[in-house]
Motif scaffolding. Structure first.
Motif, mmCIF file in Angstrom:
data_model
loop_
_atom_site.group_PDB
_atom_site.id
_atom_site.type_symbol
_atom_site.label_atom_id
_atom_site.label_comp_id
_atom_site.label_asym_id
_atom_site.label_seq_id
_atom_site.Cartn_x
_atom_site.Cartn_y
_atom_site.Cartn_z
ATOM 1 N N GLY A 361 14.540 121.943 56.577
ATOM 2 C CA GLY A 361 14.085 120.849 55.740
ATOM 3 C C GLY A 361 12.836 121.224 54.971
ATOM 4 N N TYR A 362 12.766 120.793 53.710
ATOM 5 C CA TYR A 362 11.656 121.108 52.812
ATOM 6 C C TYR A 362 11.463 122.621 52.645
ATOM 7 N N GLU A 363 12.511 123.384 52.936
ATOM 8 C CA GLU A 363 12.561 124.831 52.664
ATOM 9 C C GLU A 363 11.473 125.633 53.381
ATOM 10 N N GLY A 364 10.949 125.070 54.469
ATOM 11 C CA GLY A 364 9.913 125.777 55.203
ATOM 12 C C GLY A 364 8.549 125.726 54.553
ATOM 13 N N HIS A 365 8.344 124.797 53.626
ATOM 14 C CA HIS A 365 7.080 124.738 52.892
ATOM 15 C C HIS A 365 5.960 124.127 53.730
ATOM 16 N N TYR A 366 4.745 124.590 53.405
ATOM 17 C CA TYR A 366 3.525 124.025 53.969
ATOM 18 C C TYR A 366 2.996 122.978 52.984
ATOM 19 N N PHE A 367 2.455 121.888 53.535
ATOM 20 C CA PHE A 367 1.913 120.803 52.729
ATOM 21 C C PHE A 367 0.474 120.505 53.175
ATOM 22 N N TRP A 368 -0.115 119.491 52.530
ATOM 23 C CA TRP A 368 -1.433 119.017 52.950
ATOM 24 C C TRP A 368 -1.377 118.311 54.294
ATOM 25 N N ASP A 369 -0.174 118.090 54.794
ATOM 26 C CA ASP A 369 0.002 117.521 56.138
ATOM 27 C C ASP A 369 -0.817 118.293 57.165
ATOM 28 N N THR A 370 -0.904 119.613 56.962
ATOM 29 C CA THR A 370 -1.616 120.456 57.929
ATOM 30 C C THR A 370 -3.053 119.990 58.098
ATOM 31 N N GLU A 371 -3.776 119.908 56.982
ATOM 32 C CA GLU A 371 -5.207 119.626 57.069
ATOM 33 C C GLU A 371 -5.506 118.227 57.587
ATOM 34 N N ILE A 372 -4.733 117.247 57.186
ATOM 35 C CA ILE A 372 -5.078 115.863 57.499
ATOM 36 C C ILE A 372 -4.453 115.379 58.798
ATOM 37 N N TYR A 373 -3.276 115.850 59.134
ATOM 38 C CA TYR A 373 -2.575 115.345 60.312
ATOM 39 C C TYR A 373 -2.594 116.335 61.486
ATOM 40 N N VAL A 374 -2.255 117.581 61.212
ATOM 41 C CA VAL A 374 -2.078 118.557 62.285
ATOM 42 C C VAL A 374 -3.391 119.195 62.706
ATOM 43 N N PHE A 375 -4.241 119.485 61.751
ATOM 44 C CA PHE A 375 -5.479 120.218 62.018
ATOM 45 C C PHE A 375 -6.335 119.581 63.113
ATOM 46 N N PRO A 376 -6.550 118.254 63.108
ATOM 47 C CA PRO A 376 -7.413 117.686 64.164
ATOM 48 C C PRO A 376 -6.907 117.949 65.575
ATOM 49 N N PHE A 377 -5.584 117.913 65.776
ATOM 50 C CA PHE A 377 -5.054 118.180 67.114
ATOM 51 C C PHE A 377 -5.466 119.561 67.598
ATOM 52 N N PHE A 378 -5.307 120.563 66.754
ATOM 53 C CA PHE A 378 -5.674 121.915 67.174
ATOM 54 C C PHE A 378 -7.186 122.115 67.191
ATOM 55 N N PHE A 380 -9.436 120.096 68.190
ATOM 56 C CA PHE A 380 -10.016 119.584 69.422
ATOM 57 C C PHE A 380 -9.323 120.079 70.692
ATOM 58 N N SER A 381 -8.192 120.776 70.539
ATOM 59 C CA SER A 381 -7.518 121.315 71.726
ATOM 60 C C SER A 381 -7.515 122.839 71.751
ATOM 61 N N ARG A 382 -7.309 123.479 70.612
ATOM 62 C CA ARG A 382 -7.314 124.934 70.505
ATOM 63 C C ARG A 382 -8.056 125.321 69.225
ATOM 64 N N PRO A 383 -9.391 125.263 69.241
ATOM 65 C CA PRO A 383 -10.147 125.477 67.998
ATOM 66 C C PRO A 383 -9.913 126.828 67.351
ATOM 67 N N GLU A 384 -9.498 127.827 68.128
ATOM 68 C CA GLU A 384 -9.223 129.131 67.518
ATOM 69 C C GLU A 384 -8.005 129.073 66.607
ATOM 70 N N ILE A 385 -7.043 128.200 66.924
ATOM 71 C CA ILE A 385 -5.889 128.022 66.043
ATOM 72 C C ILE A 385 -6.318 127.282 64.786
ATOM 73 N N ALA A 386 -7.179 126.290 64.929
ATOM 74 C CA ALA A 386 -7.694 125.579 63.760
ATOM 75 C C ALA A 386 -8.404 126.540 62.817
ATOM 76 N N ARG A 387 -9.181 127.442 63.371
ATOM 77 C CA ARG A 387 -9.883 128.425 62.540
ATOM 78 C C ARG A 387 -8.886 129.300 61.791
ATOM 79 N N ALA A 388 -7.795 129.692 62.454
ATOM 80 C CA ALA A 388 -6.781 130.520 61.804
ATOM 81 C C ALA A 388 -6.108 129.767 60.654
ATOM 82 N N LEU A 389 -5.924 128.456 60.807
ATOM 83 C CA LEU A 389 -5.343 127.669 59.730
ATOM 84 C C LEU A 389 -6.259 127.632 58.516
ATOM 85 N N LEU A 390 -7.554 127.573 58.736
ATOM 86 C CA LEU A 390 -8.495 127.643 57.626
ATOM 87 C C LEU A 390 -8.515 129.043 57.020
#
Length: 779
Positions: A361-378, A380-390
């Motif tokens: 679905g959505y051809e595997g594309h990344y959206f702004w969903d990452t920064e606003i929805y997904v990023f806070p979970f990582f 506060f739970s795995r900050p090293e993953i959050a850093r990698a996303l940035l």
């Protein structure tokens, strides 16, 4: 013998078990859906929950294996062209199915759709990361076997997966043939009329370069048709049990023939590795994949399984959200967290797709969903993953600069709305490329990262350049009107049912935050790290006058407000539009985007998802509680929630303004969205943003957590339906546990020296001397 599979489970649902999902029969009506739910992944590899033996030509299935970030490209063709439209589409590829195993019992091929399935169970365990299937099957000639398979995709080994496949003759002695194959004849799912489903391509995108077979190993080398990446799919297999004949090399794999006695188990272990030239030099790809598969064989399946369990034990120890009082809800929360971990890229080169690694679905594309929805979970739970996303966003700056020039911006960087490797892939710009707010969303996540971690080293090395380059776009995009207000015209906010408007409130408010933050970062960098400031300024040609322009535009930002209604207007024209006639809209006409022309929707006062309401959360300290309540009341009436991103945000704000029943109802729409398939499209992949929204609903919603310049604070409530809940947070080098029950809230410092926070306006500090405190007042 009659095939009974279609009668086994026409009404099967997944039992409410907190730490797993389990099916005890095969339901043909849910087969496609369950392939998504039972997907295994590790942030790089994703294997849909299809059986090892394949689909045997069935149409109600999708045999999918994906590599996060591995894609092909194609030109976007417009019958009516225009300057600056997106030109290249990037789409995630379905790669060879290396888990393929075929079984023959005295010459009869095992298939779930033939013979008789006498017993069946499949379970995905969130604590071990294993997908286990056990069944008993009787062939058409009456031979009965037990088959037990275990599958894992290694969390600690990016390129590796493994399968254990055990066969036991139950009422006979005879020949068992197990074929370990790599099925390289794969294509992508075509989207048809629904853009949320898959891609628009037809035919294979992978071209065979070479196939190698050794005594027990095999390797398939392929190249993408247009992007030019080289892909290696490698396996190494070994068999134990019974009297074995020499291994036969077949086209596509190896055949293991065994004389097995009644009750004697024959076990195949198959070790899998994928690698591509997107990860490493092309010359290294084949040898690396082969070596990884061979190394996994040396380690062995049991050791890999133990390693997997240990990895997940550490994850759950710090990330688990525990809910006491509702097993079905607890299952949904754990399911969502598990799939987020399975889907997120953590190498700085990849992100998290809207469907993770579970479907096309959505051809595997990344959206702004990452920064606003997904990023806070990582964060506060795995900050090293959050850093990698940035880090992924930093690595995307060159492409973002190119896009800014295409869009007539002389300076700065403009991030794409949907992408994989950095190209803007949105062919429909009114609801896509016009969403300039993604620049502010990225800046928001960097600001939140700094508040949560204090990691100014990252800001100096990477973050400042991102924030400053993207802030420049607002100065180039906006202008001052005759009243001296800074206006941002012809953009689309988060609400995709309202496109190309002037002064979208969310966009303007986030742009104001962005420019203020950019100026603050530059000032701090210049004061505390002048060498880093000089380096960044030289690299992007930053002039001091630009920082003054940021502050001036921020202070003059036009933020639409209707005094008569007492609400923040979504944009300049929203309140002047005709309200959508919800009473006359049949239920089958939702989502509206599939039943009405975009212009019809755009002319009406109707929202697909949270827009102003999202701003109430992200910029919470800028709004009075009464304003939030009035905004919520108004926008709730005009929002369809056709987007899976919407309900979780409405849940959080409902909790804050005291609408406890609504908060819980919206939360429940999010928490089991995929398990219950409430949007009727989970078969094409999970909804990662909504999954992360479940965490937001607990932490930001019911616990009332906020982190801003005023510090970390909580205002917890307890839903009537729960006895208690708890979660943990990494903040400023500390690990905090928050536990809420009917009597109040407990805050406990598990790691770190000290942490300042507040409970309903009462500030306190946890430290080594006082590492816990009980606060009795709940709303």
């Amino acid at each position: 013998m009659q095939n009974d599979i279609d009668n086994m489970g026409s009404m099967i649902t997944l039992a409410a078990e907190p730490w797993c999902i389990r099916e005890r029969a095969i339901d043909p009506a849910r087969r496609f859906l369950h392939e998504t739910l039972f997907t295994l992944g590790n942030g790089y590899i994703g294997m849909r929950g299809t059986p090892e033996e394949g689909s045997h030509g069935r149409k109600d299935t999708l045999e999918g294996t994906y590599l996060n970030g591995f894609h092909d490209t194609e030109a976007i063709h417009y019958p009516e062209n225009a300057y600056g439209l997106a030109r290249i589409n990037e789409f995630m590829l379905n790669v060879p199915n290396a888990k393929r195993i075929d079984l023959f019992v005295d010459g009869e091929r095992f298939a779930l759709d033939s013979g008789r399935v006498e017993a069946y169970e499949r379970m995905l365990d969130f604590r071990t990361g294993l997908l286990t299937r056990s069944l008993e099957w009787t062939s058409n000639s009456g031979k009965r076997v037990r088959i037990v398979s275990r599958r894992l995709v290694c969390m600690a080994r990016k390129h590796v997966a493994a399968v254990e496949y055990a066969v036991t003759p139950l009422n006979f002695s005879g020949t068992v043939r197990i074929v370990a194959a790599i099925d390289a004849d794969v294509t992508n799912l075509q989207a048809g009329d629904d853009p949320r489903v898959g891609s628009a391509i037809s035919g294979p995108s992978l071209q065979l370069v070479e196939r190698r077979l050794d005594a027990s190993s095999q390797l398939v080398l392929q190249r993408t048709r247009h992007s030019g990446f080289l892909l290696a799919s490698a396996t190494d297999a070994m068999l134990a049990g019974g009297k074995q004949a020499p291994v036969s090399a077949l086209e596509g794999g190896h055949a293991f023939d065994v004389d097995a006695g009644q009750g004697q188990t024959v076990t195949l272990h198959k070790f899998i590795a994928y690698a591509s030239s997107r990860d490493m030099l092309e010359a290294e790809v084949a040898d690396f994949a082969g070596a990884e598969a061979a190394r996994a064989r040396t380690i062995g399946f049991e050791a890999l399984a133990a390693e997997q369990a240990a990895y997940l034990a550490q994850f759950w120890d710090e990330a688990d959200v525990g809910i006491d009082g509702d097993d079905a809800l607890q299952q949904g929360v754990h399911f969502n967290q598990f799939h987020l971990l399975q889907s997120v890229g953590r190498d700085g080169k990849t992100n998290i797709a809207a469907k993770g690694v579970t479907g096309e679905g959505y051809e595997g594309h990344y959206f702004w969903d990452t920064e606003i929805y997904v990023f806070p979970f990582f964060l506060f739970s795995r900050p090293e993953i959050a850093r990698a996303l940035l880090q992924y966003r930093y690595n995307g700056l060159p492409k973002a600069r190119e896009r800014a020039r295409q869009m007539a911006h002389a300076k700065g960087a403009l991030y794409p709305w949907r992408t994989i490797a950095g190209e803007e892939c949105s062919a429909y710009f009114p609801a896509g490329s016009a969403q300039y707010h993604i620049n502010a969303d990225v800046a928001y996540s960097i600001r939140l990262y700094l508040l949560a971690t204090g990691d100014f080293d990252f800001i100096a090395q990477y973050g400042a350049e991102i924030v400053l380059e993207t802030a420049r776009i607002w100065i180039g995009l906006g202008s001052y009107d005759r009243q001296g207000r800074f206006c941002i015209n012809e953009v689309t906010g988060p609400d995709e049912y309202t496109a190309l408007v002037n002064n979208n409130y969310y966009t303007n408010a986030m742009a104001r935050m962005h420019m203020t933050f950019a100026a603050d970062v530059a000032a701090r960098l210049r004061a505390e790290r002048p060498d880093d400031y000089a380096r960044v300024a030289a690299a992007i040609g930053l002039e001091p006058v630009e920082l003054d322009a940021f502050r001036a535009a921020s202070s003059a930002m036009n933020l639409p407000y209707d005094a008569e209604l007492g609400i923040h207007e979504q944009d300049d024209s929203f309140l002047s539009k005709k309200p959508w006639d919800f009473a006359a809209t049949p239920q089958e006409n939702y989502p509206l985007l599939l039943h009405y022309h975009p212009l019809v929707i755009y002319r009406h006062q109707v929202c697909k998802q949270a827009d102003v309401v999202l701003a109430l959360l992200l910029l919470s300290d800028q709004f009075a509680l009464d304003d939030k309540r009035r905004d919520f009341d108004f926008y709730e009436r005009v929002t369809t929630h056709d987007s899976s991103l919407s309900s979780c945000i409405f849940s959080v704000i409902a909790a804050e303004v005291g609408y406890r029943d609504k908060a819980y109802a919206y939360f429940m729409e999010t928490a089991r969205l995929d398990l219950d398939n409430t949007h009727a499209n989970t078969e094409y992949g999970v909804h990662t943003a909504a999954m992360a929204g479940t965490w937001l609903g607990v932490a930001y919603g019911f616990a009332g957590m906020r982190l801003d310049d005023g510090g970390l604070r909580f205002a917890p409530t307890l839903p009537y339906q729960w006895r208690a809940y708890r979660f943990k947070l990494h903040v400023r080098g500390a690990l905090l546990e928050v536990a809420v029950d009917a009597g109040g809230a407990d805050y406990r410092l598990l790691q770190g020296e000290r942490l300042a926070l507040a409970h309903r306006g009462k500030a306190f500090e946890l430290n080594a001397t006082q590492n816990s405190i009980r606060m009795g007042d709940l709303a």
